[in-house]
Design a protein around this motif. Structure first.
Motif, PDB file in Angstrom:
ATOM      1  N   SER A  41       0.851  -1.184   0.000  1.00  0.00           N
ATOM      2  CA  SER A  41       0.000   0.000   0.000  1.00  0.00           C
ATOM      3  C   SER A  41       0.893   1.242   0.000  1.00  0.00           C
ATOM      4  N   GLY A  42       0.268   2.397  -0.100  1.00  0.00           N
ATOM      5  CA  GLY A  42       0.990   3.656   0.002  1.00  0.00           C
ATOM      6  C   GLY A  42       1.903   3.939  -1.167  1.00  0.00           C
ATOM      7  N   GLU A  43       2.971   4.669  -0.880  1.00  0.00           N
ATOM      8  CA  GLU A  43       3.877   5.135  -1.927  1.00  0.00           C
ATOM      9  C   GLU A  43       4.619   3.993  -2.619  1.00  0.00           C
ATOM     10  N   LEU A  44       4.946   2.945  -1.866  1.00  0.00           N
ATOM     11  CA  LEU A  44       5.646   1.811  -2.461  1.00  0.00           C
ATOM     12  C   LEU A  44       4.762   1.136  -3.510  1.00  0.00           C
ATOM     13  N   ALA A  45       3.480   0.946  -3.191  1.00  0.00           N
ATOM     14  CA  ALA A  45       2.550   0.339  -4.143  1.00  0.00           C
ATOM     15  C   ALA A  45       2.411   1.209  -5.390  1.00  0.00           C
ATOM     16  N   SER A  46       2.319   2.513  -5.190  1.00  0.00           N
ATOM     17  CA  SER A  46       2.191   3.438  -6.325  1.00  0.00           C
ATOM     18  C   SER A  46       3.428   3.387  -7.222  1.00  0.00           C
ATOM     19  N   PHE A  47       4.610   3.327  -6.592  1.00  0.00           N
ATOM     20  CA  PHE A  47       5.855   3.248  -7.347  1.00  0.00           C
ATOM     21  C   PHE A  47       5.909   1.967  -8.175  1.00  0.00           C
ATOM     22  N   ILE A  48       5.522   0.864  -7.568  1.00  0.00           N
ATOM     23  CA  ILE A  48       5.569  -0.432  -8.254  1.00  0.00           C
ATOM     24  C   ILE A  48       4.583  -0.462  -9.423  1.00  0.00           C
ATOM     25  N   LEU A  49       3.375   0.038  -9.211  1.00  0.00           N
ATOM     26  CA  LEU A  49       2.383   0.055 -10.289  1.00  0.00           C
ATOM     27  C   LEU A  49       2.857   0.909 -11.456  1.00  0.00           C
ATOM     28  N   LYS A  50       3.394   2.077 -11.151  1.00  0.00           N
ATOM     29  CA  LYS A  50       3.866   2.988 -12.199  1.00  0.00           C
ATOM     30  C   LYS A  50       5.039   2.386 -12.964  1.00  0.00           C
ATOM     31  N   THR A  51       5.994   1.809 -12.240  1.00  0.00           N
ATOM     32  CA  THR A  51       7.187   1.253 -12.863  1.00  0.00           C
ATOM     33  C   THR A  51       6.863   0.006 -13.692  1.00  0.00           C
ATOM     34  N   SER A  52       5.922  -0.809 -13.233  1.00  0.00           N
ATOM     35  CA  SER A  52       5.583  -2.074 -13.899  1.00  0.00           C
ATOM     36  C   SER A  52       5.055  -1.876 -15.310  1.00  0.00           C
ATOM     37  N   LYS A  53       4.439  -0.729 -15.562  1.00  0.00           N
ATOM     38  CA  LYS A  53       3.821  -0.491 -16.869  1.00  0.00           C
ATOM     39  C   LYS A  53       4.829  -0.493 -18.008  1.00  0.00           C
ATOM     40  N   GLY A  54       6.077  -0.151 -17.710  1.00  0.00           N
ATOM     41  CA  GLY A  54       7.070  -0.083 -18.777  1.00  0.00           C
ATOM     42  C   GLY A  54       8.055  -1.228 -18.807  1.00  0.00           C
ATOM     43  N   ILE A  55       7.808  -2.275 -18.021  1.00  0.00           N
ATOM     44  CA  ILE A  55       8.767  -3.380 -17.915  1.00  0.00           C
ATOM     45  C   ILE A  55       8.667  -4.317 -19.127  1.00  0.00           C
ATOM     46  N   LYS A  56       9.769  -4.463 -19.853  1.00  0.00           N
ATOM     47  CA  LYS A  56       9.829  -5.363 -21.007  1.00  0.00           C
ATOM     48  C   LYS A  56      10.834  -6.495 -20.798  1.00  0.00           C
ATOM     49  N   LYS A  57      11.729  -6.329 -19.824  1.00  0.00           N
ATOM     50  CA  LYS A  57      12.746  -7.325 -19.517  1.00  0.00           C
ATOM     51  C   LYS A  57      13.072  -7.201 -18.031  1.00  0.00           C
ATOM     52  N   PRO A  58      13.724  -8.191 -17.432  1.00  0.00           N
ATOM     53  CA  PRO A  58      14.076  -8.093 -16.006  1.00  0.00           C
ATOM     54  C   PRO A  58      14.929  -6.863 -15.727  1.00  0.00           C
ATOM     55  N   GLU A  59      14.515  -6.080 -14.737  1.00  0.00           N
ATOM     56  CA  GLU A  59      15.243  -4.862 -14.384  1.00  0.00           C
ATOM     57  C   GLU A  59      15.198  -4.648 -12.878  1.00  0.00           C
ATOM     58  N   VAL A  60      16.157  -3.869 -12.375  1.00  0.00           N
ATOM     59  CA  VAL A  60      16.217  -3.520 -10.957  1.00  0.00           C
ATOM     60  C   VAL A  60      16.140  -2.002 -10.826  1.00  0.00           C
ATOM     61  N   PHE A  61      15.259  -1.540  -9.913  1.00  0.00           N
ATOM     62  CA  PHE A  61      15.099  -0.111  -9.667  1.00  0.00           C
ATOM     63  C   PHE A  61      15.324   0.187  -8.188  1.00  0.00           C
TER      64      PHE A  61
END
Length: 243
Positions: A41-61
């Motif tokens: 929940s909270g900011e971590l959930a928002s960050f993950i949802l936003k970042t996931s939209k552009g994932i095409k290959k394994p990446e670390v953020f």
């Protein structure tokens, strides 16, 4: 992979993203719109949802607000069809998902053992029973405790066998438990064949066990060898409950 995360992953038809917090190993699954499995929940959930939209290959953020020295988050896109093939060694067509099963089951608008049944509004109990046989490959005790509506029980292992295998697994390990399972299966083949011969070959058989693993795979294989049209429920009963 965590048992619950794996069970949920087996229920999806569309591609998803597996996310792992590297500071504590916790995992979630998302489609970029919402968290599908795991708790965030909270900011971590928002960050993950936003970042996931552009994932095409394994990446670390990096997410700086993680209260740990390790602020890294691993993202991996999961192609569901490839995933199912890799773990089941089967074609997608030989499997059935929870979504597909719920569509086939009649909509009784009832709770069944605490599980809400969602089905095709136009389906009836007779429609399902005339075209499909739903087989629970778990032990009789598991079946009588809770089961998917409309299923019959053809156990790969009887109650005492299932219990003994669990004891051997805990005391002597997986290899000994598998060896014992082989002995039980060899002795149980005549019983299984007798039960299979009572089934209607004109109907499609859907098989499930606890997690869509060895028991349902074995029953499905034996049924196919006897000429039955058969599919296996991915994720088994556990995934059905989670769904």
């Amino acid at each position: 992979m965590d048992e619950e995360i794996l069970s949920r992953l087996l229920t999806f038809k569309k591609d998803v993203v597996l996310v792992i917090m590297l500071h504590n190993g916790s995992k979630v699954i998302t489609d970029g719109k919402k968290i599908l499995a795991g708790k965030l929940s909270g900011e971590l959930a928002s960050f993950i949802l936003k970042t996931s939209k552009g994932i095409k290959k394994p990446e670390v953020f990096t997410f700086e607000k993680i209260e740990s020295e390790n602020k890294l988050i691993y993202f991996e896109p999961i192609n569901i069809k490839s995933f199912l093939n890799s773990i089941g060694k089967e074609l997608d067509e030989s499997l059935i998902t929870n979504e597909e099963l719920n569509y086939l089951l009649p909509d009784n608008d009832l709770e069944y053992d605490g599980m809400y049944l969602i089905g095709d509004e136009d389906a009836t109990i007779n429609d399902f029973d005339e075209n499909y046989i739903l087989v629970d490959a778990r032990s009789p005790h598991e079946y009588h405790e809770k089961r998917i509506p409309h299923s019959i029980n053809i156990p790969l292992f009887m109650d005492d066998e299932h219990k003994n295998m669990g004891i051997v697994f805990k005391k002597e390990g997986n290899e000994k438990a598998i060896e014992l399972a082989g002995q039980y299966m060899k002795a149980g083949i005549p019983r299984l064949v007798d039960e299979f011969l009572q089934l209607d070959k004109s109907k499609e058989i859907i098989v499930y066990c606890a997690r869509g693993g060895m028991r349902s795979q074995t029953i499905t294989t034996l049924l196919k060898l006897m000429g039955f049209k058969t599919r296996r429920l991915v994720g088994g009963f556990k995934a059905y409950k989670l769904k």
